[in-house]
Enzyme design. Structure first.
Site: not given
Length: 270
Positions: A60, A118
């Site tokens: 994003d 992540y």
């Protein structure tokens, strides 16, 4: 009509690193800056033909990557240095190719991936940072990283992550398989490290937002398990900011033999 044979098509994989703070996310969009657009432009210059890339995970706006993987097809035959040094010379300073590897026809950066990893970095200090301010998320209340780690362990395995899924998520199912989630402290930095087969939209940032409430002693350790069971996004905490999030690694079957450089970011060990 010419009877000339079609030139051979090469399939190439690249490891990509980028600072996402000045981009509206990975995916190419009209009239806004995207990492994909800059990378495709640089690759097209080196290949001398239009290039389209496919990535392992579309990050994003504001999210960074140290371990993004892409693939593309080209008829251009180039040395590895052209796809690394040459492409980097045509990229803005906040995007870089880390490695290159020729891959077989059945490789796909997204669909061949078996897991994504992540790391979320919190700068846990009373005063805001100036250096790296777009690469960490500032949280001023003292956080208990061990408490956060214990609370997070209920997320391991296959679960319905509706409570940690963005309302606009387009995934067909909220079920995901979390392989590990660790929370550690490094001086003023708290790092949340999570690996799963895949992630629903905003999943890491929504988990981190709720873990920070536990770490700040605003919620009990049992709260994360309660949220998971409730399957209700409105009960969980606000979404953590984008700037602390990094896509650090993507796993593939060993047969593809892709390079595995240090994940980082910066000095964080693997």
């Amino acid at each position: 009509m010419s009877d000339q044979q079609q030139p051979p098509v090469y399939k190439i994989a690249l490891g990509i690193e980028y600072d996402g703070s000045r981009y509206y996310g990975w995916q190419r969009q009209n009239e806004v800056r995207s990492v994909q657009e800059k990378l495709e432009k640089a690759l097209s210059q080196v290949a001398n033909e239009p290039i389209t890339v496919f990535c392992a995970g579309r990050t994003d706006a504001g999210v960074h990557g140290t371990g993004q993987v892409v693939h593309f097809e080209t008829t251009a035959q180039r040395k590895d240095a052209a796809w690394t040094l040459g492409v980097n010379a045509n990229l803005p300073g906040d995007i870089a190719v880390r490695w290159v590897k020729a891959v077989p026809d059945d490789f796909h950066a997204r669909f061949s991936a078996t897991a994504r990893r992540y790391r979320y970095i919190i700068y846990n200090h009373r005063l805001r940072p100036a250096v790296l301010s777009k690469g960490v998320t500032h949280f001023y209340e003292p956080l208990d990283a061990e408490r956060m780690h214990r609370a997070a362990q209920c997320l391991l395995g296959e679960n319905d992550f509706t409570s940690f899924r963005a309302v606009q998520c387009q995934s067909r199912t909220p079920w995901r398989n979390v392989m590990h989630i660790n929370v550690t402290r490094h001086g003023p930095y708290v790092v949340v490290d999570i690996k799963a087969n895949a992630f629903v939209h905003h999943m890491v940032r929504n988990i981190v937002g709720s873990l920070m409430e536990v770490g700040a002693n605003n919620q009990p350790e049992s709260w994360i398990a309660e949220l998971l069971a409730a399957k209700d996004r409105t009960l969980a905490a606000a979404t953590a900011k984008a700037e602390g999030l990094y896509l650090v690694a993507v796993d593939y079957p060993d047969r593809f033999d892709l390079p595995k450089p240090p994940m980082g970011p910066l000095f964080l060990a693997d």
